[in-house]
Design an enzyme around this catalytic site. Structure first.
Site, short mmCIF file in Angstrom:
data_model
loop_
_atom_site.label_atom_id
_atom_site.label_comp_id
_atom_site.label_asym_id
_atom_site.label_seq_id
_atom_site.Cartn_x
_atom_site.Cartn_y
_atom_site.Cartn_z
N HIS A 111 10.15 0.97 4.98
CA HIS A 111 10.05 0.12 3.80
C HIS A 111 10.25 0.85 2.50
CE1 HIS A 111 8.32 -3.51 5.80
NE2 HIS A 111 7.90 -2.60 6.66
N LYS A 138 4.00 -8.07 -9.79
CA LYS A 138 4.17 -7.14 -8.68
C LYS A 138 3.23 -5.97 -8.92
CE LYS A 138 8.61 -7.04 -9.78
NZ LYS A 138 9.28 -7.25 -8.52
N ARG A 139 3.05 -5.12 -7.93
CA ARG A 139 2.24 -3.93 -8.16
C ARG A 139 2.77 -3.13 -9.34
NH1 ARG A 139 -1.82 -2.50 -4.40
NH2 ARG A 139 -1.94 -0.56 -5.55
N LYS A 186 9.05 0.33 -10.71
CA LYS A 186 9.26 -1.11 -10.94
C LYS A 186 9.48 -1.41 -12.43
CE LYS A 186 6.43 -2.36 -6.90
NZ LYS A 186 7.31 -3.14 -6.00
N THR A 242 10.42 -8.95 -2.32
CA THR A 242 10.35 -10.27 -1.69
C THR A 242 9.94 -11.31 -2.71
OG1 THR A 242 8.17 -9.56 -0.91
CG2 THR A 242 9.94 -9.60 0.71
N LYS A 262 11.15 -15.43 -3.55
CA LYS A 262 10.25 -16.56 -3.80
C LYS A 262 10.63 -17.24 -5.11
CE LYS A 262 6.77 -13.84 -1.39
NZ LYS A 262 5.68 -12.87 -1.56
O1 73E Z 1 10.56 -3.17 -1.70
C1 73E Z 1 9.32 -3.44 -1.07
C2 73E Z 1 9.56 -4.29 0.17
O2 73E Z 1 10.06 -5.56 -0.20
C3 73E Z 1 8.65 -2.13 -0.66
O3 73E Z 1 8.37 -1.37 -1.81
C4 73E Z 1 7.36 -2.43 0.10
O4 73E Z 1 7.70 -3.21 1.27
C5 73E Z 1 8.28 -4.46 0.94
C6 73E Z 1 8.50 -5.21 2.25
O5 73E Z 1 9.52 -4.65 2.98
C7 73E Z 1 6.64 -1.19 0.49
N1 73E Z 1 5.32 -1.01 0.48
C8 73E Z 1 5.09 0.23 0.92
N2 73E Z 1 6.23 0.79 1.18
N3 73E Z 1 7.21 -0.09 0.90
C9 73E Z 1 3.80 0.87 1.08
C10 73E Z 1 3.71 2.23 1.27
C11 73E Z 1 2.48 2.82 1.40
C12 73E Z 1 1.34 2.08 1.39
C13 73E Z 1 1.42 0.71 1.21
C14 73E Z 1 2.66 0.10 1.06
#
Ligand code: 73E
Length: 754
Positions: A314, A494-495, A500, A601, A605
């Site tokens: 991710h 978003k976070r 970002k 995501t 939405k």
């Molecule tokens: O771009 C998003 C993505 O849409 C991405 O940053 C997020 O996953 C979403 C779903 O695919 C994500 N979160 C984390 N890594 N990628 C993450 C890493 C460490 C701890 C918690 C979350």
């Protein structure tokens, strides 16, 4: 039995009174029990193979509406309540939101469970029963503070099960007990389960242990979603949590395999495990260990596990790629150490290239490398992200295992993110194209035939206005914010993370502020809405929140600017707030530095709810742009190739960008007397220094193009009919981003369930 009779019986049984005599809480509780029972009675989908979706996070959001929808009870319950002058939304506000996730990754897992069940595929989620979800965010003196957020309720969604497994954590034996949440599938008649493991001994009553000692594993193992990982004790606790999750989950898999009558050495024929990022990666050595306990040789066990496990990546952000010192694993799960060493040696024997080693020279375990060697599938979450993985980040692996790599562009469940959160829009869509889009979101393309229909376009604008009015009422009653519903709603939720680039949006706010101060008024008032949390230990993200809250306060106090520009930061942004903010949005801010947001995501939405994207060519924005065409999206900024080259050559020069005259005055506003009078000088000047001299995520590189492009979007907004056409095209083309499509692709290419 009739629905009304059933509800009557439930309220009589539990509260000794008829439904119309119940208060909101009692009525809510009766509906929860109804949904829980109905879902609990549904059969599981059948198939030769079963999926286990392993994730440290499932960001479910409130469950009542979604469960009722999946059970076919949503409209009947609404009608029934309306007959009593009651409202489902009011009842659901009684429900504490289960925030068992940080953001997109956790919410994706929740959307996937919804789609897996809707498609009638046999697949359960496996996670942890955190007693506190993500912290509750409280603003105090323009800063974020964190408070615990308990969500567990006495008679809530969790279904106790009889399953319990022993887990050795270091030298302590604990018992993992399993709680379930039923996941009914919309239109499939079946239900899967989300299994949440917890410590057996509730004597610790962990949901009162707020100030906790991180060293006390037995007390804290499942207390919090990912504890702070900025010190050794916090990171170690995370390894304990991960091992607890995967050990219990692996034992569940083998128990169910046996109950289905299959031998352990047929694991890969009957089981597929999707590993959601590397947090559950220790399931690989744990399963190898358990299979060896059941008589398999190491090689045979490793082969079975490799053929059963699939990994989703991710992120390529370096700080999010997990590598655990072997000493941590020695402490938390010593039984895995010999297995990990053998897995590493076997991989090294076949592939000596140090770039693909599982164990590096410092005895750290590279969790993603483990997944790629000992899994049969690796996927990215949007096309651009997968391309970067294949050609840059994971190239040495892709050279070895080209057949393992594929893309699965993320999706979102339209049941939560359109059907239940945007009913005015749903009515309009139904009136135009009928109800079939619920089963197949691609059918939303049928809306394109109304692209030039003035009646539909004006109704679309009315729908957006209704949603903005509703959001304004909610923000007023819940947070005392009185916004102007006739202004443009420009939304970034978003976070908080530097990549970002909420800080770039803040610079654009400063630009608009200075324009108004100079007497150059916008065509229409603009409201810039923010929502999001910063990790408690992420100092720079907290500085950015501080800046935004200071700008909000500055503008609130300024009678010259306030009629034209507002900044509103929603406190404690969560899934529930997203469900109100997204339908009300005009302009969707997706402005990450190109190459850094794996997918996003929220962007999907917003699109489905008729917002127009203002974004960089990053993550799934690229695919959105391809679907809607350039006249229906506003893109700007450096491309991912340019950004990757700037990092590679270390040639980004923030000082040069800062000294552009238009940029310098925006950045310097951070330390202007006006702002320093409101905020914390230390915080604002740290951010100011960082922006001028480091700006690691290149906000100053893109800020001018961003401001120009936003101005263009705001100009276009004034041509209301043309804007409504853009909205309509966005909705019509959003069907591709249904998580039903994503899950079909996972199933066809990776899982091969029934
Ligand atoms: O771009 C998003 C993505 O849409 C991405 O940053 C997020 O996953 C979403 C779903 O695919 C994500 N979160 C984390 N890594 N990628 C993450 C890493 C460490 C701890 C918690 C979350």
């Amino acid at each position: 039995m009739q629905l009304s009779e059933e509800i009557f019986q439930l309220t009589q049984q539990h509260f000794g009174r008829a439904p119309d005599q119940c208060d909101d809480r009692q009525l809510y509780q009766a509906l929860l029990i109804l949904a829980r029972q109905r879902a609990g009675e549904r059969p599981a989908p059948t198939g030769e193979r079963k999926l286990y979706y392993f994730s440290a996070e499932f960001l479910l959001g409130k469950l009542l509406s979604n469960q009722l929808l999946a059970l076919g009870l949503y409209q009947p319950v609404k009608d029934y309540l309306a007959g009593m002058g009651r409202d489902l939304g009011v009842l659901e506000s009684m429900e504490p939101e289960p925030s068992l996730g940080n953001g997109g990754l956790g919410r994706l897992a929740a959307c996937f469970l919804d789609s897996i069940a809707a498609l009638g595929l046999p697949g359960d989620g496996v996670g942890l029963n955190y007693h506190f979800g993500l912290f509750r965010q409280v603003f105090s003196r323009c800063k974020q503070t964190e408070e615990p957020d308990p969500w567990l309720q006495p008679d809530g969604w969790l279904i106790p099960t009889r399953r319990a497994f022993p887990v050795s954590l270091g030298n302590t034996q604990v018992t993992a007990v399993m709680y379930d949440i039923a996941i009914p599938g919309a239109g499939s008649g079946c239900a899967n389960r989300l299994h949440l493991f917890d410590l057996a001994d509730p004597a610790h009553a962990p949901w009162v242990g707020i100030d906790f000692d991180k060293g006390d594993i037995a007390h804290n193992l499942t207390s919090f979603l990912y504890p702070d990982d900025s010190d050794r004790a916090g990171r170690l606790l995370r390894v304990y949590q991960q091992y607890f999750l995967v050990s219990a989950g692996a034992q569940l898999i083998l128990a169910e395999l046996e109950e289905r009558g299959f031998a352990p050495d047929t694991l890969a024929d009957h089981v597929v495990i999707q590993i959601n990022d590397t947090h559950p990666s220790m399931v690989i050595p744990e399963l190898v260990r358990l299979l060896m306990d059941r008589g398999l040789t190491f090689d045979r066990a490793a082969d079975q596990v490799t053929a059963a496990c699939a990994y989703t990546n991710h992120t390529i952000l370096a700080e999010a790629l997990e590598t655990w010192p072997m000493s941590y694993i020695q402490t938390a799960a010593p039984q895995l150490v010999p297995i990990l060493r053998r897995l590493d040696q076997r991989a090294k024997a076949a592939h000596p290239d140090p770039r693909v080693a599982i164990l590096d020279g410092e005895d750290r375990v590279h969790m993603a490398h483990l997944d790629i060697h000992y899994g049969f599938s690796v996927n990215g979450v949007a096309q651009l992200h997968t391309d970067i993985l294949k050609h840059t980040e994971l190239k040495p692996f892709c050279d070895i295992y080209p057949q393992k790599f594929s893309n699965k562009t993320n999706g979102v469940t339209f049941r939560r993110w359109l059907e239940t959160c945007d009913q005015p829009l749903v009515s309009l869509i139904d009136d135009c194209i009928g109800p079939d889009w619920r089963r197949d979101a691609q059918k939303l393309e049928g809306l394109l035939q109304f692209q030039h229909d003035p009646a539909v376009l004006s109704r679309l604008l009315e729908v957006k206005q209704q949603n903005k009015d509703r959001l304004c009422r909610l923000l007023w009653s819940e947070q005392g914010l009185d916004l102007d519903p006739s202004s443009v709603f420009d939304v970034q939720i978003k976070r908080f993370h530097e990549y970002k680039r909420q800080q770039m949006n803040a610079l654009a706010v400063i630009h608009q502020y200075l324009e108004i101060k100079a007497g150059r008024l916008p065509q229409r008032p603009v409201t810039v809405l923010f929502g999001g949390k910063a990790a408690p230990a992420y100092v720079m993200a907290k500085h950015i929140i501080h800046l935004i809250l200071c700008l909000q306060k500055l503008i609130e106090q300024d009678p010259q600017v306030r009629p034209w520009l507002r900044v509103a930061m929603v406190e404690n942004y969560n899934v529930t707030w997203a469900e109100a903010l997204i339908p009300a949005c005009d302009l969707s801010e997706q402005i990450s530095l190109a190459s850094k947001e794996a997918s996003g995501t929220g962007n999907m939405k917003f699109m489905a709810n008729g917002a127009v994207t203002l974004g960089t060519m990053d993550g799934a924005n690229v695919e959105i742009a391809g679907l809607v065409g350039e006249e229906n999206i506003y893109t700007f900024g450096a491309s991912s190739d340019q950004v990757i080259a700037l990092y590679r050559d270390r040639s980004y020069d923030p000082r040069a960008c800062y000294h552009r005259p238009q940029v310098e005055r925006l950045v310097d506003f951070l330390v202007s007397p006006e702002l320093l009078a409101i905020g914390d000088p230390a915080s604002l000047s740290t951010l100011w220094h960082d922006m001028k001299s480091k700006d690691w995520f290149m906000a100053l590189l893109d800020v001018e193009d961003y401001i120009r492009t936003k101005a263009e979007a705001l100009r276009d907004y004034e041509c209301r009919t043309a804007w409504a056409e853009k909205m309509l095209v966005n909705i019509a083309r959003s069907g591709y981003f249904s998580s039903d499509r994503t899950i079909r692709q996972y199933n066809e290419d990776i899982w091969h369930l029934n």
